[in-house]
Write a protein that holds these residues in place. Structure first.
Motif, PDB file in Angstrom:
ATOM      1  N   ALA A 380       0.849  -1.363   0.092  1.00 37.86           N
ATOM      2  CA  ALA A 380       0.172  -0.063   0.063  1.00 37.86           C
ATOM      3  C   ALA A 380       0.759   1.131   0.244  1.00 37.86           C
ATOM      4  O   ALA A 380       0.663   2.249  -0.748  1.00 37.86           O
ATOM      5  CB  ALA A 380      -0.903   0.012   1.450  1.00 37.86           C
ATOM      6  N   ALA A 381       1.862   1.263   0.747  1.00 39.69           N
ATOM      7  CA  ALA A 381       2.784   2.408   0.872  1.00 39.69           C
ATOM      8  C   ALA A 381       3.473   2.566  -0.619  1.00 39.69           C
ATOM      9  O   ALA A 381       3.511   3.676  -0.937  1.00 39.69           O
ATOM     10  CB  ALA A 381       3.985   2.404   1.903  1.00 39.69           C
ATOM     11  N   TYR A 382       3.871   1.675  -1.312  1.00 45.79           N
ATOM     12  CA  TYR A 382       4.478   1.645  -2.586  1.00 45.79           C
ATOM     13  C   TYR A 382       3.624   2.506  -3.589  1.00 45.79           C
ATOM     14  O   TYR A 382       3.965   3.381  -4.574  1.00 45.79           O
ATOM     15  CB  TYR A 382       5.056   0.635  -3.059  1.00 45.79           C
ATOM     16  N   PHE A 383       2.373   1.993  -3.573  1.00 41.16           N
ATOM     17  CA  PHE A 383       1.153   2.480  -4.579  1.00 41.16           C
ATOM     18  C   PHE A 383       0.612   3.930  -4.174  1.00 41.16           C
ATOM     19  O   PHE A 383      -0.297   4.373  -4.782  1.00 41.16           O
ATOM     20  CB  PHE A 383       0.221   1.399  -4.767  1.00 41.16           C
ATOM     21  N   GLY A 384       0.864   4.185  -2.899  1.00 44.26           N
ATOM     22  CA  GLY A 384       0.278   5.524  -2.473  1.00 44.26           C
ATOM     23  C   GLY A 384      -0.871   5.078  -1.840  1.00 44.26           C
ATOM     24  O   GLY A 384      -1.900   6.214  -2.150  1.00 44.26           O
ATOM     25  N   LEU A 385      -1.236   4.173  -1.192  1.00 42.35           N
ATOM     26  CA  LEU A 385      -2.698   3.725  -0.937  1.00 42.35           C
ATOM     27  C   LEU A 385      -2.566   3.462   0.560  1.00 42.35           C
ATOM     28  O   LEU A 385      -1.555   3.584   1.337  1.00 42.35           O
ATOM     29  CB  LEU A 385      -3.186   2.496  -1.797  1.00 42.35           C
ATOM     30  N   THR A 386      -3.730   2.991   1.278  1.00 37.66           N
ATOM     31  CA  THR A 386      -3.597   2.581   2.449  1.00 37.66           C
ATOM     32  C   THR A 386      -4.206   1.093   2.335  1.00 37.66           C
ATOM     33  O   THR A 386      -4.915   0.528   1.428  1.00 37.66           O
ATOM     34  CB  THR A 386      -4.654   3.234   3.469  1.00 37.66           C
ATOM     35  N   PRO A 387      -3.778   0.368   3.673  1.00 29.55           N
ATOM     36  CA  PRO A 387      -4.293  -1.083   3.656  1.00 29.55           C
ATOM     37  C   PRO A 387      -5.775  -1.257   3.454  1.00 29.55           C
ATOM     38  O   PRO A 387      -6.261  -2.218   2.855  1.00 29.55           O
ATOM     39  CB  PRO A 387      -3.710  -1.435   5.164  1.00 29.55           C
ATOM     40  N   ALA A 388      -6.582  -0.222   3.978  1.00 29.04           N
ATOM     41  CA  ALA A 388      -8.192  -0.260   3.989  1.00 29.04           C
ATOM     42  C   ALA A 388      -8.397  -0.210   2.472  1.00 29.04           C
ATOM     43  O   ALA A 388      -9.591  -0.682   1.865  1.00 29.04           O
ATOM     44  CB  ALA A 388      -8.653   1.085   4.669  1.00 29.04           C
ATOM     45  N   ASP A 389      -7.542   0.464   1.617  1.00 28.76           N
ATOM     46  CA  ASP A 389      -8.077   0.705   0.116  1.00 28.76           C
ATOM     47  C   ASP A 389      -7.962  -0.787  -0.414  1.00 28.76           C
ATOM     48  O   ASP A 389      -8.801  -1.240  -1.231  1.00 28.76           O
ATOM     49  CB  ASP A 389      -7.057   1.477  -0.770  1.00 28.76           C
ATOM     50  N   LEU A 390      -7.048  -1.599  -0.049  1.00 27.96           N
ATOM     51  CA  LEU A 390      -6.769  -3.045  -0.213  1.00 27.96           C
ATOM     52  C   LEU A 390      -8.114  -3.876  -0.015  1.00 27.96           C
ATOM     53  O   LEU A 390      -8.414  -4.965  -0.883  1.00 27.96           O
ATOM     54  CB  LEU A 390      -5.500  -3.759  -0.213  1.00 27.96           C
ATOM     55  N   HIS A 391      -8.916  -3.480   1.038  1.00 29.22           N
ATOM     56  CA  HIS A 391     -10.019  -4.545   1.613  1.00 29.22           C
ATOM     57  C   HIS A 391     -11.050  -3.850   0.784  1.00 29.22           C
ATOM     58  O   HIS A 391     -12.156  -4.748   1.037  1.00 29.22           O
ATOM     59  CB  HIS A 391     -10.027  -4.231   2.983  1.00 29.22           C
ATOM     60  N   THR A 392     -11.316  -2.896   0.295  1.00 24.44           N
ATOM     61  CA  THR A 392     -12.492  -2.403  -0.428  1.00 24.44           C
ATOM     62  C   THR A 392     -12.779  -3.325  -1.619  1.00 24.44           C
ATOM     63  O   THR A 392     -12.085  -4.225  -2.031  1.00 24.44           O
ATOM     64  CB  THR A 392     -12.456  -0.730  -0.766  1.00 24.44           C
ATOM     65  N   SER A 393     -14.035  -3.059  -2.263  1.00 25.42           N
ATOM     66  CA  SER A 393     -14.490  -3.753  -3.437  1.00 25.42           C
ATOM     67  C   SER A 393     -14.115  -3.016  -4.732  1.00 25.42           C
ATOM     68  O   SER A 393     -14.517  -3.293  -5.841  1.00 25.42           O
ATOM     69  CB  SER A 393     -15.855  -4.239  -3.374  1.00 25.42           C
ATOM     70  N   ARG A 394     -13.512  -1.885  -4.493  1.00 23.73           N
ATOM     71  CA  ARG A 394     -13.281  -1.002  -5.597  1.00 23.73           C
ATOM     72  C   ARG A 394     -12.177  -1.477  -6.454  1.00 23.73           C
ATOM     73  O   ARG A 394     -11.285  -2.297  -6.142  1.00 23.73           O
ATOM     74  CB  ARG A 394     -12.710   0.389  -5.208  1.00 23.73           C
ATOM     75  N   LYS A 395     -12.284  -1.242  -7.796  1.00 23.53           N
ATOM     76  CA  LYS A 395     -11.344  -2.141  -8.954  1.00 23.53           C
ATOM     77  C   LYS A 395     -10.827  -0.865  -9.847  1.00 23.53           C
ATOM     78  O   LYS A 395     -10.750  -1.350 -10.904  1.00 23.53           O
ATOM     79  CB  LYS A 395     -12.391  -2.914  -9.664  1.00 23.53           C
ATOM     80  N   SER A 396     -10.507   0.012  -9.341  1.00 27.21           N
ATOM     81  CA  SER A 396      -9.569   1.089 -10.039  1.00 27.21           C
ATOM     82  C   SER A 396      -8.194   0.557 -10.496  1.00 27.21           C
ATOM     83  O   SER A 396      -7.831  -0.610  -9.821  1.00 27.21           O
ATOM     84  CB  SER A 396      -9.030   2.454  -9.242  1.00 27.21           C
ATOM     85  N   ARG A 397      -7.402   0.627 -11.678  1.00 26.79           N
ATOM     86  CA  ARG A 397      -6.240   0.128 -12.095  1.00 26.79           C
ATOM     87  C   ARG A 397      -5.244   0.222 -10.809  1.00 26.79           C
ATOM     88  O   ARG A 397      -4.747  -0.862 -10.459  1.00 26.79           O
ATOM     89  CB  ARG A 397      -5.765   0.695 -13.232  1.00 26.79           C
ATOM     90  N   THR A 398      -5.043   1.083 -10.114  1.00 25.20           N
ATOM     91  CA  THR A 398      -4.148   1.281  -9.058  1.00 25.20           C
ATOM     92  C   THR A 398      -4.405   0.250  -7.860  1.00 25.20           C
ATOM     93  O   THR A 398      -3.543  -0.498  -7.576  1.00 25.20           O
ATOM     94  CB  THR A 398      -3.988   2.630  -8.489  1.00 25.20           C
ATOM     95  N   ILE A 399      -5.698   0.340  -7.482  1.00 22.85           N
ATOM     96  CA  ILE A 399      -6.147  -0.585  -6.284  1.00 22.85           C
ATOM     97  C   ILE A 399      -6.037  -2.126  -6.780  1.00 22.85           C
ATOM     98  O   ILE A 399      -5.596  -3.015  -5.963  1.00 22.85           O
ATOM     99  CB  ILE A 399      -7.624  -0.128  -5.877  1.00 22.85           C
ATOM    100  N   ALA A 400      -6.432  -2.224  -8.077  1.00 23.00           N
ATOM    101  CA  ALA A 400      -6.479  -3.787  -8.408  1.00 23.00           C
ATOM    102  C   ALA A 400      -5.154  -4.227  -8.563  1.00 23.00           C
ATOM    103  O   ALA A 400      -4.799  -5.630  -7.976  1.00 23.00           O
ATOM    104  CB  ALA A 400      -7.232  -3.850  -9.743  1.00 23.00           C
ATOM    105  N   LEU A 401      -4.171  -3.679  -9.100  1.00 18.75           N
ATOM    106  CA  LEU A 401      -2.658  -4.125  -9.233  1.00 18.75           C
ATOM    107  C   LEU A 401      -2.357  -4.257  -7.954  1.00 18.75           C
ATOM    108  O   LEU A 401      -1.650  -5.439  -7.660  1.00 18.75           O
ATOM    109  CB  LEU A 401      -1.964  -3.013 -10.068  1.00 18.75           C
TER     110      LEU A 401
END
Length: 476
Positions: A380-401
């Motif tokens: 998550a830190a590498y992609f500029g996200l949070t661990p909570a983003d990885l747990h969501t159902s969202r499927k943007s390119r960044t989150i999905a990757l």
């Protein structure tokens, strides 16, 4: 658990709901916490380190107020991962709500309610009550250099020196050291101008300064310092305007020989959305990694924490816990407090047999050196996200990757099955993890390039290099 403890916990939860409001309680507390008051302390169990840190940063005073009203005395609050809570966080709407809450975050005070309007130039961090003390920090081979740097800065804050960047996985003492520096400066050098803030607080104050047209006051507050202490540096990585403002703040302080101390969950080079100019300035300073504590340090941490709760642990119990909990200090303290709570409530002395019976389930789930939480935090830190983003159902390119990479690494570097990984990463179906693992594996075989979007624009890189960098970071 005994009925008496359940009753106390339910009353604490009800009072917290009144203090923070039903919506915040549902998002952050309903299936994300457990409370156990023991000997003047309140143990707060959380499903993972990220949620624990968020609750601690935003709702600590609400928790403390509720506990004091229910228990009848001041309590010390400690947060620790409770793996059994993973299975309770099955509501995907709640996971999405947590991620949305992070994206839309506005200035909050420690009670979790909107902060009172305040001038963006007003000094606030210097008057807050920070918990960390250098004298309480347990020093070992894994953190000795970082502690020495912190200690020397408190002893001589006016001496010129390079900027310092502390990084480690969650729960290894970065925040403790930064707060220890702040408290040491306040106590020993009251004339020194310093500020402690998190990346989130810096961002919120910057946004508020723009809205109020008080950028000059904001810059005066943060640039006219002897020591700037900024925690959770990774928070500003995917915020282009905030990052640029911090870059100029950093340069302004460093140019006149003042001190900057930063902390993050990853090395500057591993925070994917940091600009190249800022990364080059950070790595030109003193970059210090804090590793997991060794066995002797873990034993000393347990002895000290037990002494603080007026309990004495038999050596065999200390060694039993220290041998099996290696991930971070928070989990170590969580096991200790759970054991003390059980002994207190059942009126049974603390013995090795009691430790085994009480902690067996926890240690079975958390005893691995590398956990899914470690992997999520790094990715998550590498992609500029949070661990909570990885747990969501969202499927943007960044989150999905990012989610696919995290699932692939979790399968490769832990002994968990596909269903177990899915459960820990937002209660995903096991086929989601299986497909992610196959997708990343196929791309690696093809030596493919992957792309994603950041606040600074599109990014592209060899997946093989990206995975190798993540594995190197996780081995540290």
């Amino acid at each position: 658990m005994p009925t008496q403890l359940e009753n106390v916990e339910n009353r604490i939860r009800a009072r917290i709901a009144e203090l923070v409001g039903p919506q915040k309680f549902k998002v952050w507390f309903k299936d994300s916490t457990r409370f156990a008051p023991v000997d003047g302390r309140l143990h707060v169990g959380v499903p993972n380190q990220f949620i624990g840190q968020w609750i601690e940063d935003h709702f600590a005073e609400a928790i403390q107020t509720a506990a004091k009203e229910v228990v009848g005395e001041e309590v010390q609050i400690s947060f620790a991962v409770d793996p059994s809570l993973f299975s309770l966080q099955r509501n995907r709407q709640q996971l999405n709500a947590q991620a949305a809450s992070l994206e839309k975050c506005t200035p909050h005070d420690r009670r979790g309610s909107p902060a009172k309007p305040r001038s963006s130039g007003e000094a606030a961090a210097e008057t807050r009550r920070l918990r960390g003390r250098l004298e309480n920090f347990v020093v070992g081979p894994s953190n000795r250099l970082a502690f020495s740097v912190a200690q020397s800065l408190v002893e001589n804050p006016t001496a010129e020196g390079p900027p310092v960047f502390l990084h480690s996985a969650c729960g290894l003492g970065k925040t403790h050291l930064l707060q220890g520096i702040a408290n040491g400066l306040a106590r020993q050098h009251p004339q020194i101008r310093w500020a402690y803030a998190t990346g989130e607080e810096f961002t919120n104050q910057f946004i508020r300064a723009i809205q109020e047209r008080r950028l000059d006051a904001f810059r005066l507050r943060f640039r006219n310092l002897d020591v700037l202490l900024l925690d959770d540096m990774q928070f500003i990585a995917n915020k282009r305007a905030t990052q640029e403002e911090f870059f100029h703040t950093f340069n302004a302080i460093d140019a006149v020989g003042k001190r900057v101390v930063l902390a993050s969950d990853a090395n500057p080079r591993m925070i994917g959305d940091l600009s190249e100019s800022l990364v080059s300035r950070l790595v030109a300073g003193m970059v210090v990694r804090i590793d997991r504590p060794d066995f002797a340090t873990r034993c000393e941490i347990l002895r000290r924490r037990a002494a603080q709760t007026r309990n004495e642990l038999p050596p065999a119990v200390v060694e039993y816990i220290a041998e099996r909990v290696q991930a971070n200090v928070r989990e170590l303290e969580g096991c200790l407090l759970k054991l003390i709570a059980c002994a207190s409530l059942t009126q049974i002395p603390i013995t090795l047999d009691l430790a085994r019976r009480t902690l067996d389930d926890h240690l079975t789930q958390s005893g691995r050196a590398l956990s899914v939480a470690d992997i999520e935090q790094s990715v998550a830190a590498y992609f500029g996200l949070t661990p909570a983003d990885l747990h969501t159902s969202r499927k943007s390119r960044t989150i999905a990757l990012a989610r696919n990479v995290a699932m692939y690494l979790a399968r490769k570097h832990t002994a968990l099955s596909f269903p177990e990984i899915g459960r820990l990463m937002g209660d995903k179906d096991h086929t989601t993890v299986l497909l992610a693992h196959r997708r990343i594996g196929k791309l690696l075989e093809e030596d493919a390039q992957v792309s994603w979007r950041t606040a600074a624009g599109s990014q592209s890189r060899s997946l093989r290099e990206l995975i190798a960098d993540q594995e190197q970071q996780l081995r540290r």
